[in-house]
Write an enzyme that holds these catalytic residues in place. Structure first.
Site, PDB file in Angstrom:
ATOM      1  N   CYS A  79      90.479 -36.692  25.441  1.00  0.00           N
ATOM      2  CA  CYS A  79      89.263 -37.479  25.661  1.00  0.00           C
ATOM      3  C   CYS A  79      89.387 -38.340  26.937  1.00  0.00           C
ATOM      4  CB  CYS A  79      88.932 -38.301  24.417  1.00  0.00           C
ATOM      5  SG  CYS A  79      87.196 -38.766  24.377  1.00  0.00           S
ATOM      6  N   HIS A 172      89.816 -35.299  19.682  1.00  0.00           N
ATOM      7  CA  HIS A 172      90.922 -36.155  19.237  1.00  0.00           C
ATOM      8  C   HIS A 172      91.683 -35.501  18.082  1.00  0.00           C
ATOM      9  CE1 HIS A 172      89.726 -40.001  21.235  1.00  0.00           C
ATOM     10  NE2 HIS A 172      88.531 -39.445  21.201  1.00  0.00           N
ATOM     11  N   GLU A 174      94.532 -36.145  17.072  1.00  0.00           N
ATOM     12  CA  GLU A 174      95.386 -37.146  16.394  1.00  0.00           C
ATOM     13  C   GLU A 174      94.659 -37.812  15.236  1.00  0.00           C
ATOM     14  OE1 GLU A 174      93.860 -37.507  19.180  1.00  0.00           O
ATOM     15  OE2 GLU A 174      93.029 -39.529  19.348  1.00  0.00           O
TER      16      GLU A 174
HETATM   17  N1  LIG Z   1      87.076 -41.387  22.867  1.00  0.00           N
HETATM   18  C1  LIG Z   1      87.255 -41.492  24.145  1.00  0.00           C
HETATM   19  O1  LIG Z   1      88.366 -41.403  24.669  1.00  0.00           O
HETATM   20  C2  LIG Z   1      86.032 -41.788  24.945  1.00  0.00           C
HETATM   21  C3  LIG Z   1      86.190 -41.644  26.424  1.00  0.00           C
HETATM   22  C4  LIG Z   1      85.293 -42.600  27.153  1.00  0.00           C
HETATM   23  N2  LIG Z   1      83.918 -42.234  27.000  1.00  0.00           N
HETATM   24  C5  LIG Z   1      85.720 -42.714  28.609  1.00  0.00           C
HETATM   25  O2  LIG Z   1      84.983 -42.566  29.505  1.00  0.00           O
HETATM   26  O3  LIG Z   1      86.854 -42.959  28.836  1.00  0.00           O
END
Ligand SMILES: NC(=O)CC[C@H](N)C(=O)O
Length: 192
Positions: A79, A172, A174
């Protein structure tokens, strides 16, 4: 047994440490350059990429991180971590920088407001996994050396990629208790 660090500037560090241990690695939090020097590989967790970038600069970690990645250290970004491993980003804040390493353009917060967070089953490198997306990015475009490992609805978007020793997912793993993505990364680290 490889020692894998989890970048602990910001984000869900503990969950990754636990999953890496379950996948057979020694896992440790990494905040400082000396701690980065001591690991074989690195996980960059989810969180907020703008904050992570600023903290990486504050803690003098951005250049050391870029250097290790350039030298071939295996890394897995989830992410916000995927955003950090992208060579180029869309919809970042002004001046936002990344570590880079994967020849791709990643769009931040790409799935949009209606599907801010969602869960979906998808194929990851031949395994059916349950994926949790939270304000997730997607891969907008990629270079010829980047392998697509997973796509997801809506839009058949690219949400998992690998380029050599670098792995990234929009989702994610995890948070699911399913250790297969972490095991895939630990196997990568062992093979490299
Ligand atoms: N769950 C996340 O890691 C979101 C990422 C977040 N939107 C960002 O720009 O970093």
């Amino acid at each position: 047994m490889p020692t894998i660090g989890v970048l602990a500037l910001q984000g869900d560090v503990r969950e990754h440490v636990r999953m890496l241990q379950e996948a057979g690695a020694t896992a440790t939090a990494v905040r400082r350059p000396a701690e980065l020097d001591a690991v074989d590989a690195l996980v960059i967790p989810g969180g907020e990429s703008t904050t992570m970038w600023k903290l990486a600069e504050t803690f003098d970690m951005l250049q050391p991180l870029r250097m290790r990645v350039k030298e071939g250290m295996p890394a897995y970004g989830s992410c916000a971590g995927m955003i950090m491993l992208a060579d180029r980003i869309e919809d970042g804040i002004a001046g936002q920088q990344t570590i880079g390493g994967i020849d791709m353009v990643v769009r931040r917060n790409a799935f949009g407001r209606q599907v801010d967070s969602f869960e979906s089953d998808l194929d990851f490198a031949g395994d059916r996994v349950h994926a949790v997306f939270i304000r997730a990015p997607w891969v907008e475009s990629l270079g010829a050396d980047v392998e697509v490992l997973g796509r997801c609805e809506p839009g058949d978007r690219i949400v998992a990629v690998r380029q050599g020793p670098l792995l990234a997912t929009s989702f994610h793993p995890e948070l699911t208790g399913d250790v297969r993505v972490h095991r895939y990364f630990v196997d990568m680290v062992r093979e490299l």
